[in-house]
Structure formats: C-alpha cells, structure tokens
Motif scaffolding. Sequence first.
Motif, PDB file in Angstrom:
ATOM      1  N   MET A   1      19.888  18.680  16.043  1.00  0.00           N
ATOM      2  CA  MET A   1      18.544  19.139  16.393  1.00  0.00           C
ATOM      3  C   MET A   1      18.426  20.639  16.181  1.00  0.00           C
ATOM      4  O   MET A   1      19.393  21.379  16.303  1.00  0.00           O
ATOM      5  N   ARG A   2      17.255  21.086  15.905  1.00  0.00           N
ATOM      6  CA  ARG A   2      16.971  22.519  15.800  1.00  0.00           C
ATOM      7  C   ARG A   2      16.794  23.080  17.204  1.00  0.00           C
ATOM      8  O   ARG A   2      16.424  22.360  18.132  1.00  0.00           O
ATOM      9  N   LEU A   3      17.050  24.373  17.348  1.00  0.00           N
ATOM     10  CA  LEU A   3      16.948  24.981  18.674  1.00  0.00           C
ATOM     11  C   LEU A   3      15.549  24.866  19.259  1.00  0.00           C
ATOM     12  O   LEU A   3      15.394  24.647  20.455  1.00  0.00           O
ATOM     13  N   TYR A   4      14.513  25.021  18.434  1.00  0.00           N
ATOM     14  CA  TYR A   4      13.153  24.906  18.968  1.00  0.00           C
ATOM     15  C   TYR A   4      12.886  23.496  19.496  1.00  0.00           C
ATOM     16  O   TYR A   4      12.118  23.316  20.445  1.00  0.00           O
ATOM     17  N   GLU A   5      13.551  22.481  18.916  1.00  0.00           N
ATOM     18  CA  GLU A   5      13.393  21.111  19.407  1.00  0.00           C
ATOM     19  C   GLU A   5      14.073  20.946  20.769  1.00  0.00           C
ATOM     20  O   GLU A   5      13.510  20.337  21.679  1.00  0.00           O
ATOM     21  N   ILE A   6      15.275  21.510  20.884  1.00  0.00           N
ATOM     22  CA  ILE A   6      15.982  21.465  22.160  1.00  0.00           C
ATOM     23  C   ILE A   6      15.208  22.238  23.206  1.00  0.00           C
ATOM     24  O   ILE A   6      15.055  21.795  24.347  1.00  0.00           O
ATOM     25  N   GLU A   7      14.697  23.403  22.815  1.00  0.00           N
ATOM     26  CA  GLU A   7      13.913  24.243  23.722  1.00  0.00           C
ATOM     27  C   GLU A   7      12.704  23.477  24.268  1.00  0.00           C
ATOM     28  O   GLU A   7      12.415  23.539  25.464  1.00  0.00           O
ATOM     29  N   SER A   8      12.032  22.731  23.422  1.00  0.00           N
ATOM     30  CA  SER A   8      10.850  21.985  23.886  1.00  0.00           C
ATOM     31  C   SER A   8      11.250  20.835  24.808  1.00  0.00           C
ATOM     32  O   SER A   8      10.512  20.504  25.732  1.00  0.00           O
ATOM     33  N   LEU A   9      12.417  20.223  24.580  1.00  0.00           N
ATOM     34  CA  LEU A   9      12.884  19.155  25.468  1.00  0.00           C
ATOM     35  C   LEU A   9      13.148  19.667  26.882  1.00  0.00           C
ATOM     36  O   LEU A   9      12.916  18.960  27.855  1.00  0.00           O
ATOM     37  N   PHE A  10      13.637  20.888  26.984  1.00  0.00           N
ATOM     38  CA  PHE A  10      14.018  21.448  28.276  1.00  0.00           C
ATOM     39  C   PHE A  10      12.950  22.379  28.872  1.00  0.00           C
ATOM     40  O   PHE A  10      13.199  23.043  29.871  1.00  0.00           O
ATOM     41  N   ARG A  11      11.777  22.422  28.276  1.00  0.00           N
ATOM     42  CA  ARG A  11      10.699  23.265  28.807  1.00  0.00           C
ATOM     43  C   ARG A  11      10.401  22.865  30.246  1.00  0.00           C
ATOM     44  O   ARG A  11      10.337  21.692  30.583  1.00  0.00           O
ATOM     45  N   GLY A  12      10.288  23.850  31.121  1.00  0.00           N
ATOM     46  CA  GLY A  12      10.024  23.584  32.525  1.00  0.00           C
ATOM     47  C   GLY A  12      11.289  23.399  33.344  1.00  0.00           C
ATOM     48  O   GLY A  12      11.223  23.185  34.544  1.00  0.00           O
ATOM     49  N   SER A  13      12.458  23.476  32.704  1.00  0.00           N
ATOM     50  CA  SER A  13      13.726  23.349  33.413  1.00  0.00           C
ATOM     51  C   SER A  13      14.377  24.734  33.525  1.00  0.00           C
ATOM     52  O   SER A  13      13.762  25.739  33.227  1.00  0.00           O
ATOM     53  N   THR A  14      15.627  24.763  33.925  1.00  0.00           N
ATOM     54  CA  THR A  14      16.338  26.042  34.052  1.00  0.00           C
ATOM     55  C   THR A  14      16.982  26.481  32.736  1.00  0.00           C
ATOM     56  O   THR A  14      17.632  27.521  32.688  1.00  0.00           O
TER      57      THR A  14
END
Length: 86
Positions: free
Chosen positions: A18-31
């Motif tokens: 996965m690309r970092l922006y994809e991982i970033e969107s999965l974890f949005r709203g988390s720590t």
Amino acid sequence: LRDVYKRQLQKSVCETAMRLYEIESLFRGSTFLRVNRNTIVDAAKIRSFKSALNGRMEARLDNGEAIEFSRAYVSALKLMLGGGGK
C-alpha cells in the motif's frame, strides 16, 4: 511496481504494498500520524520528543527507535497533543 513500505507493529516489522497515503487514510482519526515522507507512527508509542534543528522534532519510541518529524508534520503532532498547530 508499487513501492513496498515497512511499518512497525509492536515489535515486528510488516511490509505492505500500500502507499503511505492509503495507510494514512485507513488510520485517519486514530493515534497514527505521518511524521515525514516515509513514515507513519502510532503517537501512543512515542516515549519522548525534543526539538531539533530547522523546526524539526526528534521522537523516541517505546522500542528505543529514534525518528525525525519533518517540520511539515510537526503541527499535526502538536494538534494531536492539544497544543495548537503552530
């Protein structure tokens, strides 16, 4: 080919296509937050941090690893900690 990224999960390393922006969107709203061009980290795993040169910050994780926050991402850390964005 897609780049392969590594991220630490507890004490192991996991590879993902996965690309970092994809991982970033999965974890949005988390720590989890992005700390530089190449790294996403769980802010709950940061043991300490200190100011570095040119507006950057260095963080020490629970596992002893040191990571550098680029100044573009320092404001996100400050917002997460409740200290404002600047």
